[in-house]
Design a protein around this motif. Structure first.
Motif, PDB file in Angstrom:
ATOM      1  N   LEU A 148      -3.755 -10.836  -3.516  1.00 59.19           N
ATOM      2  CA  LEU A 148      -3.832 -10.600  -4.733  1.00 59.19           C
ATOM      3  C   LEU A 148      -5.119  -9.593  -5.044  1.00 59.19           C
ATOM      4  N   GLU A 149      -6.357 -10.257  -4.594  1.00 57.86           N
ATOM      5  CA  GLU A 149      -7.504  -9.431  -4.645  1.00 57.86           C
ATOM      6  C   GLU A 149      -7.505  -8.156  -4.052  1.00 57.86           C
ATOM      7  N   ASP A 150      -7.140  -8.162  -2.714  1.00 58.93           N
ATOM      8  CA  ASP A 150      -6.952  -6.866  -2.074  1.00 58.93           C
ATOM      9  C   ASP A 150      -5.848  -5.682  -2.739  1.00 58.93           C
ATOM     10  N   TYR A 151      -4.889  -6.418  -3.274  1.00 57.49           N
ATOM     11  CA  TYR A 151      -3.936  -5.548  -4.080  1.00 57.49           C
ATOM     12  C   TYR A 151      -4.615  -4.842  -5.403  1.00 57.49           C
ATOM     13  N   VAL A 152      -5.264  -5.680  -6.066  1.00 55.42           N
ATOM     14  CA  VAL A 152      -5.654  -5.011  -7.129  1.00 55.42           C
ATOM     15  C   VAL A 152      -6.780  -4.089  -6.702  1.00 55.42           C
ATOM     16  N   ALA A 153      -7.722  -4.471  -5.700  1.00 54.35           N
ATOM     17  CA  ALA A 153      -8.921  -3.426  -5.293  1.00 54.35           C
ATOM     18  C   ALA A 153      -8.305  -2.071  -4.842  1.00 54.35           C
ATOM     19  N   PHE A 154      -7.117  -2.220  -4.273  1.00 53.33           N
ATOM     20  CA  PHE A 154      -6.201  -1.116  -3.638  1.00 53.33           C
ATOM     21  C   PHE A 154      -5.909  -0.078  -4.713  1.00 53.33           C
ATOM     22  N   CYS A 155      -5.196  -0.793  -5.900  1.00 55.31           N
ATOM     23  CA  CYS A 155      -4.701  -0.109  -6.933  1.00 55.31           C
ATOM     24  C   CYS A 155      -6.199   0.845  -7.682  1.00 55.31           C
ATOM     25  N   LYS A 156      -6.994   0.057  -7.785  1.00 52.85           N
ATOM     26  CA  LYS A 156      -8.193   0.629  -8.568  1.00 52.85           C
ATOM     27  C   LYS A 156      -8.788   1.716  -7.492  1.00 52.85           C
ATOM     28  N   ASP A 157      -8.935   1.527  -6.369  1.00 54.20           N
ATOM     29  CA  ASP A 157      -9.258   2.416  -5.319  1.00 54.20           C
ATOM     30  C   ASP A 157      -8.539   3.698  -5.069  1.00 54.20           C
ATOM     31  N   ARG A 197       0.841  -1.437   0.060  1.00 54.52           N
ATOM     32  CA  ARG A 197       0.082   0.003   0.060  1.00 54.52           C
ATOM     33  C   ARG A 197       0.950   1.499  -0.062  1.00 54.52           C
ATOM     34  N   ASP A 198       2.187   1.459   0.866  1.00 54.70           N
ATOM     35  CA  ASP A 198       3.017   2.307   0.724  1.00 54.70           C
ATOM     36  C   ASP A 198       3.500   2.637  -0.639  1.00 54.70           C
ATOM     37  N   ILE A 199       3.938   1.634  -1.204  1.00 59.16           N
ATOM     38  CA  ILE A 199       4.523   1.639  -2.466  1.00 59.16           C
ATOM     39  C   ILE A 199       3.640   2.289  -3.746  1.00 59.16           C
ATOM     40  N   TYR A 220      -5.020   1.276 -15.076  1.00 57.61           N
ATOM     41  CA  TYR A 220      -4.712   0.070 -15.531  1.00 57.61           C
ATOM     42  C   TYR A 220      -4.038  -0.846 -14.495  1.00 57.61           C
ATOM     43  N   VAL A 221      -4.448  -1.830 -14.163  1.00 54.60           N
ATOM     44  CA  VAL A 221      -3.651  -2.711 -13.042  1.00 54.60           C
ATOM     45  C   VAL A 221      -3.976  -4.360 -13.895  1.00 54.60           C
ATOM     46  N   TYR A 222      -2.613  -4.814 -14.101  1.00 52.48           N
ATOM     47  CA  TYR A 222      -2.670  -6.097 -14.830  1.00 52.48           C
ATOM     48  C   TYR A 222      -1.660  -7.190 -14.083  1.00 52.48           C
ATOM     49  N   ILE A 223      -1.956  -8.320 -14.572  1.00 55.35           N
ATOM     50  CA  ILE A 223      -1.176  -9.518 -13.756  1.00 55.35           C
ATOM     51  C   ILE A 223      -0.240 -10.057 -14.701  1.00 55.35           C
ATOM     52  N   THR A 224       0.840 -10.240 -14.273  1.00 55.89           N
ATOM     53  CA  THR A 224       1.747 -10.684 -15.205  1.00 55.89           C
ATOM     54  C   THR A 224       2.759 -11.897 -14.603  1.00 55.89           C
ATOM     55  N   GLN A 237       2.407   6.052  -2.885  1.00 54.60           N
ATOM     56  CA  GLN A 237       3.832   7.027  -3.364  1.00 54.60           C
ATOM     57  C   GLN A 237       3.965   6.968  -4.793  1.00 54.60           C
ATOM     58  N   ALA A 238       3.839   5.863  -5.345  1.00 52.16           N
ATOM     59  CA  ALA A 238       3.998   5.855  -7.070  1.00 52.16           C
ATOM     60  C   ALA A 238       2.863   6.623  -7.507  1.00 52.16           C
ATOM     61  N   PHE A 239       1.525   6.443  -7.096  1.00 51.11           N
ATOM     62  CA  PHE A 239       0.417   7.297  -7.597  1.00 51.11           C
ATOM     63  C   PHE A 239       0.638   8.783  -7.355  1.00 51.11           C
ATOM     64  N   ALA A 240       1.200   9.142  -6.310  1.00 50.50           N
ATOM     65  CA  ALA A 240       1.340  10.591  -6.000  1.00 50.50           C
ATOM     66  C   ALA A 240       2.486  11.124  -7.184  1.00 50.50           C
ATOM     67  N   GLN A 241       3.196  10.394  -7.638  1.00 51.80           N
ATOM     68  CA  GLN A 241       4.425  10.795  -8.455  1.00 51.80           C
ATOM     69  C   GLN A 241       3.993  10.788  -9.926  1.00 51.80           C
ATOM     70  N   GLY A 242       2.793  10.205  -9.893  1.00 54.55           N
ATOM     71  CA  GLY A 242       2.254  10.138 -11.409  1.00 54.55           C
ATOM     72  C   GLY A 242       2.334   8.768 -12.014  1.00 54.55           C
ATOM     73  N   VAL A 243       2.328   7.921 -11.361  1.00 58.71           N
ATOM     74  CA  VAL A 243       2.217   6.465 -11.886  1.00 58.71           C
ATOM     75  C   VAL A 243       0.794   6.356 -12.227  1.00 58.71           C
ATOM     76  N   ARG A 244       0.106   5.460 -13.327  1.00 57.19           N
ATOM     77  CA  ARG A 244      -1.179   5.064 -13.371  1.00 57.19           C
ATOM     78  C   ARG A 244      -1.129   3.743 -13.986  1.00 57.19           C
ATOM     79  N   GLU A 245      -0.318   3.122 -14.112  1.00 58.67           N
ATOM     80  CA  GLU A 245      -0.479   1.632 -14.406  1.00 58.67           C
ATOM     81  C   GLU A 245       0.406   0.952 -13.391  1.00 58.67           C
ATOM     82  N   ALA A 246      -0.135  -0.150 -12.924  1.00 54.99           N
ATOM     83  CA  ALA A 246       0.342  -1.306 -12.039  1.00 54.99           C
ATOM     84  C   ALA A 246       0.377  -2.705 -12.409  1.00 54.99           C
ATOM     85  N   ALA A 247       1.575  -3.199 -12.700  1.00 53.52           N
ATOM     86  CA  ALA A 247       1.764  -4.579 -13.003  1.00 53.52           C
ATOM     87  C   ALA A 247       2.160  -5.325 -12.027  1.00 53.52           C
ATOM     88  N   LEU A 248       1.248  -6.206 -11.445  1.00 58.29           N
ATOM     89  CA  LEU A 248       1.456  -7.070 -10.281  1.00 58.29           C
ATOM     90  C   LEU A 248       2.115  -8.450 -10.806  1.00 58.29           C
TER      91      LEU A 248
END
Length: 122
Positions: free
Chosen positions: A104-113, A76-78, A118-122, A81-92
């Motif tokens: 994983l489900e909580d992590y995706v929900a936190f990113c969307k919230d 959640r911290d990372i 764009y949040v994707y799993i790789t 912080q990344a969102f505050a710097q302008g990051v808008r996509e997360a690859a988990l």
């Protein structure tokens, strides 16, 4: 001397449609030429180094580190912080099996919230 790219160099106008084309056109429209690079738009995180596969090409088995999940507080911290710097996509994902992460489900929900586009799993 280096040549400064223009939005047209990155993605010429096209009549094509689709998610990828719209994404490229959106980035083209947001393009700003500068000598200082902007903060990355995408965050790639290894949320787990646990894997239940044994792929012959993968170096994960040769790594000498304890098997573990990323702690939710650190995640959640990372992400915040990344969102505050302008990051808008997360690859988990990372080098292991992201579906082995019990959060994983909580992590995706936190990113969307948080507001990630764009949040994707790789």
């Amino acid at each position: 001397m280096a040549r400064v790219l223009t939005p047209e160099d990155i993605a010429p106008e096209t009549e094509a449609e689709g998610h990828i084309v719209r994404k490229i056109q959106q980035r083209r429209d947001q393009f700003v030429a500068t000598t200082t690079p902007s903060f990355p738009r995408a965050l790639m995180m290894e949320i787990s180094n646990i894997c239940n596969h044994a792929c012959g090409f993968c170096a994960l088995a040769a790594m000498n580190r304890p098997k573990q999940l990323m702690p939710p507080e650190l995640f959640r911290d990372i992400v915040a912080q990344a969102f505050a710097q302008g990051v808008r996509e997360a690859a988990l994902g990372g080098g292991a099996e992201p579906l082995a992460c019990k959060h994983l489900e909580d992590y995706v929900a936190f990113c969307k919230d948080t507001g990630y586009d764009y949040v994707y799993i790789t």
